[in-house]
Design a protein around this motif. Structure first.
Motif, PDB file in Angstrom:
ATOM      1  N   TYR A 319       1.047  -1.232   0.082  1.00 52.21           N
ATOM      2  CA  TYR A 319       0.030  -0.255  -0.169  1.00 52.21           C
ATOM      3  C   TYR A 319       1.071   1.400   0.205  1.00 52.21           C
ATOM      4  CZ  TYR A 319      -3.332   3.602   1.318  1.00 52.21           C
ATOM      5  OH  TYR A 319      -4.518   4.552   2.033  1.00 52.21           O
ATOM      6  N   ARG A 320       0.569   1.958  -1.076  1.00 53.31           N
ATOM      7  CA  ARG A 320       1.273   3.842  -1.159  1.00 53.31           C
ATOM      8  C   ARG A 320       0.193   4.379  -0.636  1.00 53.31           C
ATOM      9  NH1 ARG A 320       5.037   5.798  -6.355  1.00 53.31           N
ATOM     10  NH2 ARG A 320       5.419   7.541  -4.916  1.00 53.31           N
ATOM     11  N   LEU A 321       0.147   5.735  -0.231  1.00 55.78           N
ATOM     12  CA  LEU A 321      -0.288   7.073   0.225  1.00 55.78           C
ATOM     13  C   LEU A 321      -0.067   7.520  -1.120  1.00 55.78           C
ATOM     14  CD1 LEU A 321      -2.739   8.263   0.940  1.00 55.78           C
ATOM     15  CD2 LEU A 321      -0.895   9.095   2.429  1.00 55.78           C
ATOM     16  N   GLU A 322      -0.865   8.080  -2.082  1.00 52.89           N
ATOM     17  CA  GLU A 322      -0.350   8.651  -3.408  1.00 52.89           C
ATOM     18  C   GLU A 322      -0.584  10.461  -3.924  1.00 52.89           C
ATOM     19  OE1 GLU A 322       0.282   5.231  -7.142  1.00 52.89           O
ATOM     20  OE2 GLU A 322      -2.278   5.112  -5.759  1.00 52.89           O
ATOM     21  N   ILE A 323      -0.913  10.618  -2.595  1.00 52.50           N
ATOM     22  CA  ILE A 323      -1.243  12.026  -2.747  1.00 52.50           C
ATOM     23  C   ILE A 323      -0.531  13.408  -3.139  1.00 52.50           C
ATOM     24  CG2 ILE A 323      -2.065  14.233  -0.987  1.00 52.50           C
ATOM     25  CD1 ILE A 323      -4.023  12.231   0.518  1.00 52.50           C
ATOM     26  N   TYR A 324       0.265  12.448  -2.485  1.00 49.40           N
ATOM     27  CA  TYR A 324       1.647  14.204  -3.036  1.00 49.40           C
ATOM     28  C   TYR A 324       2.328  12.651  -4.874  1.00 49.40           C
ATOM     29  CZ  TYR A 324       0.867  15.726   1.914  1.00 49.40           C
ATOM     30  OH  TYR A 324       0.622  15.963   2.480  1.00 49.40           O
ATOM     31  N   ALA A 327      -0.511  12.830 -10.783  1.00 49.24           N
ATOM     32  CA  ALA A 327      -2.247  12.533 -11.004  1.00 49.24           C
ATOM     33  C   ALA A 327      -1.778  11.547 -12.233  1.00 49.24           C
ATOM     34  CB  ALA A 327      -3.000  13.237 -11.552  1.00 49.24           C
ATOM     35  N   PRO A 328      -1.159  12.253 -13.652  1.00 43.41           N
ATOM     36  CA  PRO A 328      -0.563  10.719 -14.129  1.00 43.41           C
ATOM     37  C   PRO A 328      -0.306   9.251 -13.342  1.00 43.41           C
ATOM     38  CG  PRO A 328       0.182  12.989 -14.947  1.00 43.41           C
ATOM     39  CD  PRO A 328       0.248  13.441 -13.424  1.00 43.41           C
ATOM     40  N   GLN A 329       1.196   9.472 -12.799  1.00 38.50           N
ATOM     41  CA  GLN A 329       1.531   8.673 -11.626  1.00 38.50           C
ATOM     42  C   GLN A 329       1.075   7.198 -11.078  1.00 38.50           C
ATOM     43  OE1 GLN A 329       5.371   9.727 -10.685  1.00 38.50           O
ATOM     44  NE2 GLN A 329       5.572  11.244 -12.730  1.00 38.50           N
ATOM     45  N   ARG A 330      -0.168   8.218 -10.855  1.00 40.52           N
ATOM     46  CA  ARG A 330      -0.957   7.188  -9.576  1.00 40.52           C
ATOM     47  C   ARG A 330      -1.601   5.882 -10.155  1.00 40.52           C
ATOM     48  NH1 ARG A 330      -4.391  12.304  -8.277  1.00 40.52           N
ATOM     49  NH2 ARG A 330      -2.657  13.790  -6.984  1.00 40.52           N
ATOM     50  N   ARG A 331      -1.328   4.685  -9.021  1.00 43.38           N
ATOM     51  CA  ARG A 331      -2.031   3.548  -9.305  1.00 43.38           C
ATOM     52  C   ARG A 331      -3.527   3.646  -9.660  1.00 43.38           C
ATOM     53  NH1 ARG A 331       1.653  -1.363  -7.346  1.00 43.38           N
ATOM     54  NH2 ARG A 331       0.153  -2.008  -8.548  1.00 43.38           N
ATOM     55  N   HIS A 332      -3.976   4.040  -8.598  1.00 42.48           N
ATOM     56  CA  HIS A 332      -4.658   3.452  -7.521  1.00 42.48           C
ATOM     57  C   HIS A 332      -5.458   4.742  -7.950  1.00 42.48           C
ATOM     58  CE1 HIS A 332      -2.374   0.351  -6.347  1.00 42.48           C
ATOM     59  NE2 HIS A 332      -3.056  -0.419  -6.878  1.00 42.48           N
ATOM     60  N   GLY A 333      -4.750   6.070  -7.612  1.00 41.58           N
ATOM     61  CA  GLY A 333      -5.943   7.565  -6.987  1.00 41.58           C
ATOM     62  C   GLY A 333      -5.353   7.857  -6.047  1.00 41.58           C
ATOM     63  N   TYR A 334      -5.882   8.868  -5.559  1.00 45.66           N
ATOM     64  CA  TYR A 334      -5.571   9.875  -4.391  1.00 45.66           C
ATOM     65  C   TYR A 334      -5.899   9.454  -3.555  1.00 45.66           C
ATOM     66  CZ  TYR A 334      -5.269  14.920  -2.667  1.00 45.66           C
ATOM     67  OH  TYR A 334      -4.871  15.865  -1.399  1.00 45.66           O
ATOM     68  N   TYR A 335      -6.841   9.284  -2.931  1.00 42.50           N
ATOM     69  CA  TYR A 335      -7.419   9.596  -1.569  1.00 42.50           C
ATOM     70  C   TYR A 335      -7.894   7.973  -1.895  1.00 42.50           C
ATOM     71  CZ  TYR A 335      -8.552  10.850   3.538  1.00 42.50           C
ATOM     72  OH  TYR A 335      -7.689  10.739   4.688  1.00 42.50           O
TER      73      TYR A 335
END
Length: 397
Positions: A319-324, A327-335
């Protein structure tokens, strides 16, 4: 429920169930949530992380929803903001809510405010001691006060540039944060805009629990570390040294003697968990249920999943928090909230509360490779419950 009694090798499934029970999962959700139920969650988790992101809900509300279902958030606000307080704020894991009895155990961190805090706090303490003293007097005389109210009262260093607003702290704000970090003042809660309300210790802590004014009169050294590791061990049920020390962000030299002390006393039992590379410790009072029945959406800041190595080892869930993350590099989303079902983390749901439209938006949903047949319906029920709890009329996505 049975009690784990003897040192032994634990299967991964046993370790998962022990960990979930220790974190307060598996109990039937009450029809009506009361302060007593909130206190039960506090007793289990010991630390509730705070975060300012509000795309769904302020994060400290979510662990209680995950364990109890829909509840009146005013109950939690009262537990934090009104006497007799059940929670106070300090730097525990990160910015966190902890029971008032835990706050003095963190004196070791307060004593290092001049060395470990952020640069602006250190510089104001070093270069503007008269201002720091004036800020403390103002808070103690007139608090609770927000930073803006304190700035207005002292009429100091305003107006100032508003570039990078939000991190462009005034000297007064830096002084307040230094005093908060140093344990000389505390927080009486937060405003609706998430501003700290700074106050004197005596205004916040229950009379019998007001910490001694002098840090040297509070729990110190190994005694404090032993108690913090004890709290962490109860909240984990079973965990490695890394798990236990990360809960209150202790250093190895602080945690290891405390763990050794609790092993000698028999409170921690060394065990081996199948598949874990590191040695683990089982709290002697840990519950070992045969099954944990729980479906829950977890805050990214839920204490069950703080320690990412532990989350991977227990659940096979990276699990990785992708807030920072751009957007184009997120795998699963913002929150993204992990979805717990049948003792496993089975999905990832990127959620947004669209308050203007009155909709809980599922912006993306990713299931793990192995999903229980009952998981989709359970998730649908959790989303509907969350939408209602947030005052949103429907779920979309």
């Amino acid at each position: 429920m049975s009690t784990v009694a003897a040192p032994r090798r634990l299967s991964l499934a046993q370790a998962r169930r022990i960990a979930l029970a220790a974190q307060g999962f598996g109990r039937p959700r009450p029809e009506t949530v009361t302060t007593r139920h909130l206190q039960r969650v506090i007793d289990h988790v010991q630390v509730v992380q705070i975060d300012s992101v509000n795309v769904l809900s302020r994060s400290h509300y979510l662990p209680f929803f995950s364990r109890l279902g829909p509840y009146d958030r005013d109950l939690l606000d009262r537990a934090r903001d009104r006497a007799p307080r059940r929670l106070v704020e300090y730097w525990a894991h990160e910015a966190s809510l902890v029971p008032p009895t835990t706050w003095p155990l963190l004196t070791f961190r307060m004593e290092r405010a001049h060395a470990d805090s952020w640069g602006g706090m250190q510089s104001v303490a070093r270069d503007h001691p008269d201002l720091v003293a004036a800020v403390r007097r103002e808070v103690e005389a007139r608090g609770p006060l927000t930073a803006r109210e304190t700035e207005a009262a002292l009429a100091y260093d305003v107006p100032r540039a508003r570039d990078d607003w939000g991190w462009n702290w005034s000297l007064v704000k830096n002084a307040l944060e230094h005093l908060f970090w140093a344990g000389e003042i505390t927080s009486a809660g937060r405003t609706a805009q998430f501003e700290r309300r700074y106050a004197a210790l005596a205004r916040v802590f229950p009379p019998r629990l007001v910490p001694p004014a002098e840090p040297q009169d509070r729990p110190r050294g190994e005694a404090a570390f032993v108690e913090l590791i004890r709290l962490a061990a109860r909240a984990h049920g079973v965990g490695t040294e890394q798990c236990l020390r990360d809960y209150f962000r202790l250093r190895p030299e602080q945690a290891r003697p405390a763990i050794a002390h609790l092993v000698r006393s028999g409170e921690l039992v060394p065990v081996q968990v199948a598949g874990w590379r590191r040695a683990a410790y089982l709290h002697r009072d840990a519950r070992a249920p045969r099954r944990v029945s729980a479906s829950a959406l977890l805050s990214p800041f839920d204490s069950l999943i703080w320690q990412r190595e532990r989350t991977s080892a227990l659940f096979g869930f990276d699990y990785r928090l992708e807030i920072y993350v751009p957007a184009p590099q997120r795998r699963h989303g913002y929150y993204v909230l992990p979805f717990l079902h049948e003792e496993r983390l089975q999905g990832r749901v990127d959620l947004k509360a669209d308050r203007a439209a009155g909709v809980l938006r599922v912006q993306s949903l990713h299931w793990e490779e192995q999903v229980s047949p009952s998981a989709p319906a359970a998730l649908e029920a959790e989303l509907a419950a969350m939408a209602g709890w947030l005052g949103l009329g429907s779920v979309s996505g």
